[in-house]
Design an enzyme around this catalytic site. Structure first.
Site, PDB file in Angstrom:
ATOM      1  N   LYS A 165     -10.438  -1.282  11.778  1.00  0.00           N
ATOM      2  CA  LYS A 165      -9.072  -0.596  12.947  1.00  0.00           C
ATOM      3  C   LYS A 165      -9.660  -0.505  13.779  1.00  0.00           C
ATOM      4  O   LYS A 165     -10.760   0.074  14.243  1.00  0.00           O
ATOM      5  CB  LYS A 165      -8.465   0.812  12.704  1.00  0.00           C
ATOM      6  CG  LYS A 165      -7.503   0.943  11.764  1.00  0.00           C
ATOM      7  CD  LYS A 165      -6.697   2.223  11.270  1.00  0.00           C
ATOM      8  CE  LYS A 165      -5.829   2.361  10.160  1.00  0.00           C
ATOM      9  NZ  LYS A 165      -5.902   3.683   9.589  1.00  0.00           N
ATOM     10  N   LYS A 167       1.142  -1.212   0.388  1.00  0.00           N
ATOM     11  CA  LYS A 167       0.007  -0.250   0.102  1.00  0.00           C
ATOM     12  C   LYS A 167       0.710   1.042   0.044  1.00  0.00           C
ATOM     13  O   LYS A 167       2.197   1.092   1.044  1.00  0.00           O
ATOM     14  CB  LYS A 167      -0.857  -0.454   1.152  1.00  0.00           C
ATOM     15  CG  LYS A 167      -1.512   0.576   1.314  1.00  0.00           C
ATOM     16  CD  LYS A 167      -3.097   1.342   2.498  1.00  0.00           C
ATOM     17  CE  LYS A 167      -2.791   2.123   3.946  1.00  0.00           C
ATOM     18  NZ  LYS A 167      -3.388   1.561   5.028  1.00  0.00           N
ATOM     19  N   GLY A 176      -4.192  -0.388  10.495  1.00  0.00           N
ATOM     20  CA  GLY A 176      -2.981  -0.959  11.686  1.00  0.00           C
ATOM     21  C   GLY A 176      -2.553   1.052  11.920  1.00  0.00           C
ATOM     22  O   GLY A 176      -2.406   1.674  10.974  1.00  0.00           O
ATOM     23  N   ASP A 189     -11.352   4.215   5.481  1.00  0.00           N
ATOM     24  CA  ASP A 189     -11.220   3.642   6.670  1.00  0.00           C
ATOM     25  C   ASP A 189     -12.004   4.948   7.488  1.00  0.00           C
ATOM     26  O   ASP A 189     -12.657   4.877   8.774  1.00  0.00           O
ATOM     27  CB  ASP A 189      -9.475   4.144   6.374  1.00  0.00           C
ATOM     28  CG  ASP A 189      -8.673   4.319   7.422  1.00  0.00           C
ATOM     29  OD1 ASP A 189      -9.665   3.846   9.092  1.00  0.00           O
ATOM     30  OD2 ASP A 189      -7.310   4.109   7.187  1.00  0.00           O
ATOM     31  N   GLU A 246      -7.799   3.991  -0.650  1.00  0.00           N
ATOM     32  CA  GLU A 246      -8.127   4.053   0.526  1.00  0.00           C
ATOM     33  C   GLU A 246      -8.696   5.556   1.230  1.00  0.00           C
ATOM     34  O   GLU A 246      -7.728   5.986   0.776  1.00  0.00           O
ATOM     35  CB  GLU A 246      -7.308   3.776   1.675  1.00  0.00           C
ATOM     36  CG  GLU A 246      -7.550   3.580   3.293  1.00  0.00           C
ATOM     37  CD  GLU A 246      -7.086   2.801   3.963  1.00  0.00           C
ATOM     38  OE1 GLU A 246      -5.654   2.001   3.032  1.00  0.00           O
ATOM     39  OE2 GLU A 246      -6.539   2.772   4.841  1.00  0.00           O
TER      40      GLU A 246
HETATM   41  O1  SMG Z   1       0.313   0.004  11.597  1.00  0.00           O
HETATM   42  O2  SMG Z   1       1.582  -0.531   9.470  1.00  0.00           O
HETATM   43  C1  SMG Z   1       0.598   0.404   9.833  1.00  0.00           C
HETATM   44  C2  SMG Z   1       0.265   1.496   9.683  1.00  0.00           C
HETATM   45  C3  SMG Z   1      -1.291   2.023   8.223  1.00  0.00           C
HETATM   46  O3  SMG Z   1      -1.030   3.622   6.899  1.00  0.00           O
HETATM   47  C4  SMG Z   1      -0.989   3.098   8.351  1.00  0.00           C
HETATM   48  N1  SMG Z   1      -2.098   3.545   8.652  1.00  0.00           N
HETATM   49  O4  SMG Z   1      -4.734   5.499   6.815  1.00  0.00           O
HETATM   50  O5  SMG Z   1      -4.115   3.830   7.035  1.00  0.00           O
HETATM   51  C5  SMG Z   1      -4.151   4.185   7.596  1.00  0.00           C
HETATM   52  C6  SMG Z   1      -2.688   4.921   8.253  1.00  0.00           C
HETATM   53  C7  SMG Z   1      -2.607   5.503   9.867  1.00  0.00           C
HETATM   54  C8  SMG Z   1      -1.746   5.687  10.456  1.00  0.00           C
HETATM   55  S1  SMG Z   1      -1.540   7.118  10.718  1.00  0.00           S
HETATM   56  C9  SMG Z   1      -0.227   7.445  11.519  1.00  0.00           C
HETATM   57 MG    MG Z   2      -6.364   4.282   6.316  1.00  0.00          MG
END
Ligand code: SMG
Ligand code: MG
Length: 369
Positions: free
Chosen positions: A263, A162, A291, A239, A214
């Site tokens: 999440k 991603k 995540g 998300d 996303e």
């Molecule tokens: O945990 O690998 C991970 C991060 C995955 O991209 C990720 N998270 O919008 O999905 C999302 C972002 C938010 C994290 S912002 C610190």
């Molecule tokens: Mg996201």
């Protein structure tokens, strides 16, 4: 049913192995709140997904600490004998603050499951003991640096890549990675950085056969996502816009997305996450586990969730080494086939290593006896 005797809150900080840049900012350190709940017979752990600033969401570590200290922990200590399913009611007088609530709900459920010797994965109805993992790559300084990172993560076995994008750093990057790897599962995440005026960007992305786009648009604008979904071929995934099972049902009904990122912390804990999963499953909408750069505590929770039947796409459940030199728990390791084992022990199946926990803690408070 059990009574909560005490709640210990900690603010912990761990440096990231490489800065993580999104459309809303750059993180160099993971700083989050951990809760340890002591019940009459067990203890349980919960990790909050809020961050240093209210950027990904309106909650941040400061607001979570205050919500916990002023309202949620006192409500839990007053509640008497309860089970995890009662906590929505116990916290019912507090609106929103989902990330704060999730911290306690997850910790309480962990304690409850440890007491009866059942794993979180089994409790949630997981149907496998390993899950396929993807990796989320922050906005790189140059396209060549990005290509190199993609190469490295694919060599480690990650099953889906991603790319974070923002206006001006999007189509050309995706095209370059797609040219290098014509067949990989590739997606992008805009973290709400675009508007409907940018429809041409998303039309251009259609050519690159992305698994999904996303959260392209504003986090509060589900109707506009539906308008965008009608104009592009690629599946949209929400998300930030999905804070509950009700949000998921509404977004699906409107046609605002065809995939949902779950999440658990964003929706108020694993119990609501299970309800989001069920709503999506019943509507035929696949989900995957998002995540928030979690330590091993939150990662263990995520892996259990990701093993539920409708989690059919690889999640952002990457190995500990992708984030930290030295995690708070024993590290989670990606197998060369791009899967990770789901913890099988009671509750979330892991606990912090005492020395690491102490070394990472900058603030601590114990409420109750
Ligand atoms: O945990 O690998 C991970 C991060 C995955 O991209 C990720 N998270 O919008 O999905 C999302 C972002 C938010 C994290 S912002 C610190
Ligand atoms: Mg996201």
């Amino acid at each position: 049913m059990t009574r909560v005797r005490a709640v210990e809150l900690r603010l912990v900080g761990l440096p990231l192995v490489r800065p993580f840049r999104t459309s809303f900012g750059t993180s160099t350190e993971k700083v989050c709140i951990l809760a340890r709940i002591e019940t009459e017979h067990a203890e349980g752990w919960g990790e909050c997904v809020a961050d240093l600033e209210p950027d990904f969401s309106s909650e941040w570590n400061g607001s979570v600490w205050a919500a916990l200290e002023d309202f949620l922990v006192p409500a839990l200590l007053r509640a008497g004998d309860v089970s995890a399913e009662d906590l929505d009611r116990v916290f019912g007088s507090v609106r929103g603050n989902r990330m704060a609530k999730a911290t306690l709900i997850d910790a309480f459920l962990d304690a409850e499951l440890r007491e009866r010797g059942e794993s979180l994965a089994s409790y949630l109805g997981a149907d496998r003991d390993r899950v396929a993992c993807g990796v989320s790559i922050g906005i790189a300084e140059t396209t060549d640096m990005l290509r190199e990172q993609v190469e490295g993560y694919l060599a480690e076995g990650y099953r889906r890549i991603k790319l974070k994008i923002e206006p001006g750093i999007d189509v050309e990057r995706v095209a370059a990675v797609r040219a290098d790897h014509p067949d990989i599962m590739l997606s992008v995440d805009a973290n709400a950085a675009y508007s409907l005026d940018d429809v041409d960007v998303f039309r251009a992305l259609d050519a690159h056969r992305l698994l999904m786009v996303e959260q392209p648009l504003h986090f509060e604008d589900v109707v506009q996502h539906a308008a965008l979904q009608r104009q592009v071929r690629t599946d949209l995934c929400l998300d930030e816009s999905i804070r509950s099972a009700a949000d998921a049902a509404g977004a699906i009904e409107l046609g605002a997305c065809r995939i949902v990122n779950i999440k658990q912390g964003r929706v108020g804990g694993v119990l609501e996450a299970r309800r989001v999963h069920d709503v999506c499953r019943d509507a035929g909408v696949p989900v995957w586990c998002g995540g928030m750069l979690e330590t091993g505590i939150g990662r263990a929770t995520n892996l259990a969730l990701a093993a539920m039947p409708n989690f059919t796409l690889p999640g952002d459940t990457s190995g500990s080494a992708r984030y930290f030199l030295d995690d708070i728990t024993e590290p989670f390791v990606l197998a060369p086939d791009g899967t990770m084992g789901v913890p099988q022990g009671p509750g979330i199946g892991v606990t912090p290593r005492e020395d690491r926990l102490e070394a990472c803690t900058s603030r601590r408070e114990v409420c109750g006896t």
